[in-house]
Design an enzyme around this catalytic site. Structure first.
Site, PDB file in Angstrom:
ATOM      1  N   TYR A  67       0.800  -1.230   0.000  1.00 12.17           N
ATOM      2  CA  TYR A  67       0.000   0.000   0.000  1.00 12.17           C
ATOM      3  C   TYR A  67       0.828   1.274   0.000  1.00 12.17           C
ATOM      4  O   TYR A  67       0.363   2.322  -0.425  1.00 12.17           O
ATOM      5  CB  TYR A  67      -0.984  -0.010   1.169  1.00 12.17           C
ATOM      6  CG  TYR A  67      -2.129  -0.959   0.908  1.00 12.17           C
ATOM      7  CD1 TYR A  67      -3.173  -0.581   0.077  1.00 12.17           C
ATOM      8  CD2 TYR A  67      -2.132  -2.251   1.432  1.00 12.17           C
ATOM      9  CE1 TYR A  67      -4.213  -1.458  -0.210  1.00 12.17           C
ATOM     10  CE2 TYR A  67      -3.163  -3.138   1.147  1.00 12.17           C
ATOM     11  CZ  TYR A  67      -4.196  -2.731   0.332  1.00 12.17           C
ATOM     12  OH  TYR A  67      -5.220  -3.597   0.031  1.00 12.17           O
ATOM     13  N   GLN A  84     -19.532 -12.778  -7.219  1.00  3.14           N
ATOM     14  CA  GLN A  84     -20.793 -13.526  -7.149  1.00  3.14           C
ATOM     15  C   GLN A  84     -20.568 -15.000  -7.441  1.00  3.14           C
ATOM     16  O   GLN A  84     -19.864 -15.337  -8.390  1.00  3.14           O
ATOM     17  CB  GLN A  84     -21.793 -12.982  -8.185  1.00  3.14           C
ATOM     18  CG  GLN A  84     -22.288 -11.591  -7.915  1.00  3.14           C
ATOM     19  CD  GLN A  84     -22.832 -10.963  -9.193  1.00  3.14           C
ATOM     20  OE1 GLN A  84     -22.110 -10.294  -9.919  1.00  3.14           O
ATOM     21  NE2 GLN A  84     -24.098 -11.186  -9.480  1.00  3.14           N
ATOM     22  N   ARG A  90     -25.582  -9.088  -6.738  1.00  2.00           N
ATOM     23  CA  ARG A  90     -24.442  -8.265  -6.327  1.00  2.00           C
ATOM     24  C   ARG A  90     -24.564  -7.828  -4.867  1.00  2.00           C
ATOM     25  O   ARG A  90     -23.583  -7.796  -4.150  1.00  2.00           O
ATOM     26  CB  ARG A  90     -24.310  -7.061  -7.264  1.00  2.00           C
ATOM     27  CG  ARG A  90     -23.999  -7.507  -8.699  1.00  2.00           C
ATOM     28  CD  ARG A  90     -23.933  -6.334  -9.654  1.00  2.00           C
ATOM     29  NE  ARG A  90     -23.659  -6.757 -11.022  1.00  2.00           N
ATOM     30  CZ  ARG A  90     -24.574  -7.062 -11.942  1.00  2.00           C
ATOM     31  NH1 ARG A  90     -25.862  -6.998 -11.638  1.00  2.00           N
ATOM     32  NH2 ARG A  90     -24.223  -7.423 -13.152  1.00  2.00           N
ATOM     33  N   SER A 103     -11.276  -1.584   4.909  1.00  2.00           N
ATOM     34  CA  SER A 103      -9.877  -1.683   5.337  1.00  2.00           C
ATOM     35  C   SER A 103      -8.927  -1.277   4.204  1.00  2.00           C
ATOM     36  O   SER A 103      -7.902  -0.639   4.449  1.00  2.00           O
ATOM     37  CB  SER A 103      -9.581  -3.071   5.923  1.00  2.00           C
ATOM     38  OG  SER A 103      -9.093  -3.929   4.930  1.00  2.00           O
ATOM     39  N   ASN A 122     -18.165  -5.207  -6.043  1.00  2.00           N
ATOM     40  CA  ASN A 122     -19.624  -5.174  -5.856  1.00  2.00           C
ATOM     41  C   ASN A 122     -20.054  -5.440  -4.420  1.00  2.00           C
ATOM     42  O   ASN A 122     -19.355  -6.150  -3.699  1.00  2.00           O
ATOM     43  CB  ASN A 122     -20.268  -6.240  -6.761  1.00  2.00           C
ATOM     44  CG  ASN A 122     -20.469  -5.738  -8.169  1.00  2.00           C
ATOM     45  OD1 ASN A 122     -20.896  -4.600  -8.355  1.00  2.00           O
ATOM     46  ND2 ASN A 122     -20.177  -6.580  -9.149  1.00  2.00           N
ATOM     47  N   ASP A 150     -22.877  -1.823 -17.886  1.00  2.00           N
ATOM     48  CA  ASP A 150     -24.245  -2.103 -18.355  1.00  2.00           C
ATOM     49  C   ASP A 150     -24.567  -1.273 -19.598  1.00  2.00           C
ATOM     50  O   ASP A 150     -25.272  -1.738 -20.500  1.00  2.00           O
ATOM     51  CB  ASP A 150     -25.264  -1.759 -17.256  1.00  2.00           C
ATOM     52  CG  ASP A 150     -24.812  -2.244 -15.895  1.00  2.00           C
ATOM     53  OD1 ASP A 150     -25.448  -3.139 -15.328  1.00  2.00           O
ATOM     54  OD2 ASP A 150     -23.797  -1.723 -15.396  1.00  2.00           O
ATOM     55  N   ARG A 153     -23.076  -2.790 -22.505  1.00  2.00           N
ATOM     56  CA  ARG A 153     -23.896  -3.950 -22.886  1.00  2.00           C
ATOM     57  C   ARG A 153     -25.126  -3.499 -23.669  1.00  2.00           C
ATOM     58  O   ARG A 153     -25.529  -4.142 -24.639  1.00  2.00           O
ATOM     59  CB  ARG A 153     -24.322  -4.721 -21.637  1.00  2.00           C
ATOM     60  CG  ARG A 153     -23.171  -5.510 -21.027  1.00  2.00           C
ATOM     61  CD  ARG A 153     -23.534  -6.155 -19.699  1.00  2.00           C
ATOM     62  NE  ARG A 153     -22.431  -7.004 -19.248  1.00  2.00           N
ATOM     63  CZ  ARG A 153     -22.173  -7.302 -17.979  1.00  2.00           C
ATOM     64  NH1 ARG A 153     -22.938  -6.820 -17.010  1.00  2.00           N
ATOM     65  NH2 ARG A 153     -21.157  -8.072 -17.661  1.00  2.00           N
ATOM     66  N   ARG A 155     -25.363  -0.800 -25.528  1.00  2.00           N
ATOM     67  CA  ARG A 155     -24.932  -0.357 -26.859  1.00  2.00           C
ATOM     68  C   ARG A 155     -24.618  -1.557 -27.752  1.00  2.00           C
ATOM     69  O   ARG A 155     -24.911  -1.551 -28.944  1.00  2.00           O
ATOM     70  CB  ARG A 155     -23.732   0.585 -26.721  1.00  2.00           C
ATOM     71  CG  ARG A 155     -24.136   1.897 -26.044  1.00  2.00           C
ATOM     72  CD  ARG A 155     -22.951   2.742 -25.663  1.00  2.00           C
ATOM     73  NE  ARG A 155     -22.329   3.359 -26.825  1.00  2.00           N
ATOM     74  CZ  ARG A 155     -21.190   4.056 -26.776  1.00  2.00           C
ATOM     75  NH1 ARG A 155     -20.563   4.222 -25.614  1.00  2.00           N
ATOM     76  NH2 ARG A 155     -20.692   4.591 -27.861  1.00  2.00           N
ATOM     77  N   HIS A 177     -25.855  -0.290 -10.247  1.00  2.00           N
ATOM     78  CA  HIS A 177     -25.281  -1.379 -11.046  1.00  2.00           C
ATOM     79  C   HIS A 177     -25.784  -2.666 -10.393  1.00  2.00           C
ATOM     80  O   HIS A 177     -25.166  -3.204  -9.487  1.00  2.00           O
ATOM     81  CB  HIS A 177     -23.747  -1.327 -11.030  1.00  2.00           C
ATOM     82  CG  HIS A 177     -23.102  -2.565 -11.604  1.00  2.00           C
ATOM     83  ND1 HIS A 177     -23.288  -2.968 -12.904  1.00  2.00           N
ATOM     84  CD2 HIS A 177     -22.308  -3.498 -11.040  1.00  2.00           C
ATOM     85  CE1 HIS A 177     -22.621  -4.092 -13.115  1.00  2.00           C
ATOM     86  NE2 HIS A 177     -22.026  -4.435 -12.003  1.00  2.00           N
TER      87      HIS A 177
HETATM   88  N1  LIG Z   1     -18.582  -3.151 -11.098  1.00  3.89           N
HETATM   89  C1  LIG Z   1     -18.665  -4.054 -12.058  1.00  3.89           C
HETATM   90  O1  LIG Z   1     -19.226  -3.773 -13.125  1.00  3.89           O
HETATM   91  C2  LIG Z   1     -18.037  -5.409 -11.824  1.00  3.89           C
HETATM   92  C3  LIG Z   1     -17.897  -6.326 -12.867  1.00  3.89           C
HETATM   93  C4  LIG Z   1     -17.280  -7.548 -12.617  1.00  3.89           C
HETATM   94  C5  LIG Z   1     -16.867  -7.858 -11.332  1.00  3.89           C
HETATM   95  N2  LIG Z   1     -17.047  -6.943 -10.327  1.00  3.89           N
HETATM   96  C6  LIG Z   1     -16.637  -7.224  -8.947  1.00  3.89           C
HETATM   97  O2  LIG Z   1     -15.226  -7.149  -8.831  1.00  3.89           O
HETATM   98  C7  LIG Z   1     -14.826  -7.914  -7.688  1.00  3.89           C
HETATM   99  C8  LIG Z   1     -13.659  -8.805  -8.058  1.00  3.89           C
HETATM  100  O3  LIG Z   1     -14.080  -9.797  -8.953  1.00  3.89           O
HETATM  101  P1  LIG Z   1     -13.022 -10.866  -9.519  1.00  3.89           P
HETATM  102  O4  LIG Z   1     -13.747 -11.715 -10.481  1.00  3.89           O
HETATM  103  O5  LIG Z   1     -11.775 -10.180  -9.911  1.00  3.89           O
HETATM  104  O6  LIG Z   1     -12.749 -11.728  -8.197  1.00  3.89           O
HETATM  105  P2  LIG Z   1     -11.491 -12.674  -7.918  1.00  3.89           P
HETATM  106  O7  LIG Z   1     -11.900 -13.613  -6.861  1.00  3.89           O
HETATM  107  O8  LIG Z   1     -10.963 -13.206  -9.199  1.00  3.89           O
HETATM  108  O9  LIG Z   1     -10.378 -11.676  -7.348  1.00  3.89           O
HETATM  109  C9  LIG Z   1     -10.515 -11.008  -6.138  1.00  3.89           C
HETATM  110  C10 LIG Z   1      -9.106 -10.738  -5.618  1.00  3.89           C
HETATM  111  O10 LIG Z   1      -9.219  -9.926  -4.442  1.00  3.89           O
HETATM  112  C11 LIG Z   1      -8.198 -10.351  -3.561  1.00  3.89           C
HETATM  113  N3  LIG Z   1      -8.532  -9.910  -2.211  1.00  3.89           N
HETATM  114  C12 LIG Z   1      -9.513 -10.358  -1.398  1.00  3.89           C
HETATM  115  N4  LIG Z   1      -9.516  -9.690  -0.246  1.00  3.89           N
HETATM  116  C13 LIG Z   1      -8.512  -8.781  -0.324  1.00  3.89           C
HETATM  117  C14 LIG Z   1      -8.029  -7.777   0.550  1.00  3.89           C
HETATM  118  N5  LIG Z   1      -8.575  -7.587   1.749  1.00  3.89           N
HETATM  119  N6  LIG Z   1      -7.003  -7.028   0.148  1.00  3.89           N
HETATM  120  C15 LIG Z   1      -6.442  -7.216  -1.057  1.00  3.89           C
HETATM  121  N7  LIG Z   1      -6.851  -8.148  -1.925  1.00  3.89           N
HETATM  122  C16 LIG Z   1      -7.887  -8.910  -1.563  1.00  3.89           C
HETATM  123  C17 LIG Z   1      -8.138 -11.855  -3.732  1.00  3.89           C
HETATM  124  O11 LIG Z   1      -6.897 -12.378  -3.281  1.00  3.89           O
HETATM  125  C18 LIG Z   1      -8.330 -12.006  -5.235  1.00  3.89           C
HETATM  126  O12 LIG Z   1      -7.099 -12.043  -5.925  1.00  3.89           O
HETATM  127  C19 LIG Z   1     -16.082  -8.683  -7.235  1.00  3.89           C
HETATM  128  O13 LIG Z   1     -16.669  -8.023  -6.138  1.00  3.89           O
HETATM  129  C20 LIG Z   1     -16.982  -8.600  -8.439  1.00  3.89           C
HETATM  130  O14 LIG Z   1     -18.355  -8.724  -8.108  1.00  3.89           O
HETATM  131  C21 LIG Z   1     -17.602  -5.734 -10.563  1.00  3.89           C
END
Ligand SMILES: NC(=O)c1ccc[n+]([C@@H]2O[C@H](COP(=O)([O-])OP(=O)(O)OC[C@H]3O[C@@H](n4cnc5c(N)ncnc54)[C@H](O)[C@@H]3O)[C@@H](O)[C@H]2O)c1
Length: 316
Positions: A67, A84, A90, A103, A122, A150, A153, A155, A177
């Site tokens: 960090y 998910q 979500r 944190s 999410n 979204d 998607r 478009r 979202h």
């Molecule tokens: N906003 C959107 O449009 C959108 C789209 C897709 C996914 N997401 C969200 O993004 C997030 C990540 O999805 P993903 O598929 O990459 O998941 P993932 O499980 O592949 O990766 C998550 C990562 O976070 C790390 N992690 C967990 N706790 C941690 C912490 N306290 N400090 C640092 N690292 C930590 C894990 O080690 C892992 O590498 C999810 O919440 C998912 O729902 C959002």
């Protein structure tokens, strides 16, 4: 510490974070990337895998970091946390991700970070609010990717059915979202004309009312289908996040439906949702102001209220 104009921290080296880092590296969108994950071996491996393509594409200064490297970053993109499971919504992730994002926010600001937070984890709107509260940063500097994905998607859906390049289609999915989002049809244009006027000219598809209903449904369900089959979504969200990063780093003043916090919206004392917003070097430079038709205005309020309820249930 002086902020570097195009150094970005990506927190979470999972499917979304690693794909975002890869996308930024391919585009040469930033000069430096710090990839942070509680699983440091995973972050290091993703960094090696991305770096090893450097001679074949563009070399990028990417490191697996802690960090402290956020201190001089322009942006901190939060993608860490639970994703998910098939069938989960979500907001089902809120219990797991609220404390993680809280944190992370503190770890980032403790470095002396003075940049812009971009939240992807999410439920993104609720977590954008939590990041806003925990950081104490001004609202413009805490944004969520919101319905940028979204809207892309939408478009794509319209492009496919109307057989037009998606770049020539402007339109937005607004609100949360999540399951309460909705396409704002009143804003959708194809080459500058409204869908209602385009349809009779094209004549390729079904009834317009059905078209809208099917589009809204497919856009809402598509993430569930992708997750069911491959476990997560990563490419389009990384593309969306990367576009937001570029808009900020290059001060593009691009209008995007990012999620911004609202301390007072229609009587709601704390919510966050997406509405077309000018995105530039200061983050959310300006949320556009216009009144939607009554049915869309109502959908927006319902969505904003749903986010507010989830914020309250998380104790904020
Ligand atoms: N906003 C959107 O449009 C959108 C789209 C897709 C996914 N997401 C969200 O993004 C997030 C990540 O999805 P993903 O598929 O990459 O998941 P993932 O499980 O592949 O990766 C998550 C990562 O976070 C790390 N992690 C967990 N706790 C941690 C912490 N306290 N400090 C640092 N690292 C930590 C894990 O080690 C892992 O590498 C999810 O919440 C998912 O729902 C959002």
């Amino acid at each position: 510490v002086e902020m570097k104009s195009s150094k970005v921290a990506v927190i979470g080296a999972g499917s979304v974070g690693a794909t975002l880092a890869y996308n930024l590296a391919l585009k040469g969108a930033v000069t430096e990337i710090a990839l942070i994950d509680s699983n440091s071996e995973k972050a290091e491996a993703e960094v090696l895998d991305i770096k090893q393509g450097g001679s074949l594409g563009r070399p990028v200064n990417i490191t697996a970091a802690g960090y402290d490297s956020c201190s001089d970053c322009r942006l901190a993109v939060i993608t860490a946390g639970a994703r998910q499971r098939p069938g989960e919504s979500r907001v089902d992730l809120l219990g797991r991700n609220a404390s993680i994002v809280k944190s992370i926010t503190h770890s980032v600001i403790d470095s002396g970070f003075q940049g812009i937070f971009l939240v992807i984890t999410n439920p993104v709107d609720v977590l954008t609010w939590i990041t806003f509260k925990e950081s104490g940063f001004p609202a413009a500097r805490v944004i969520g990717s919101g319905t940028t994905l979204d809207s892309a998607r939408l478009r794509e859906y319209v492009a496919r059915h109307c057989r037009v390049n998606p770049k020539n289609i402007h339109g937005y999915v607004l609100g949360e979202h999540g399951d309460t989002s909705f396409p704002a049809w009143s804003l959708l244009t194809i080459g500058g004309i409204h869908l209602d006027e385009f349809c009779p000219v094209c004549g390729a598809c079904e009834d317009l009312a059905d078209f809208k209903k099917n589009a809204a449904e497919e856009i809402r369900r598509t993430a569930y289908k992708i997750i069911e089959a491959k476990g997560s979504t990563c490419y389009a969200i990384a593309q969306a996040a990367s576009a937001i990063v570029e808009a900020i780093v290059r001060d593009e003043r691009r209008i995007m439906p990012i999620s911004t916090v609202r301390v007072d919206y229609q009587g709601l004392k704390g919510t966050a949702f997406s509405f077309p917003t000018i995105v530039g070097k200061d983050g959310a430079s300006q949320v556009l102001q216009y009144t939607l038709p009554p049915d869309e205005q109502e959908s927006l309020l319902t969505s904003a209220r749903f986010v507010a309820e989830n914020i309250a249930s998380a104790g904020y």
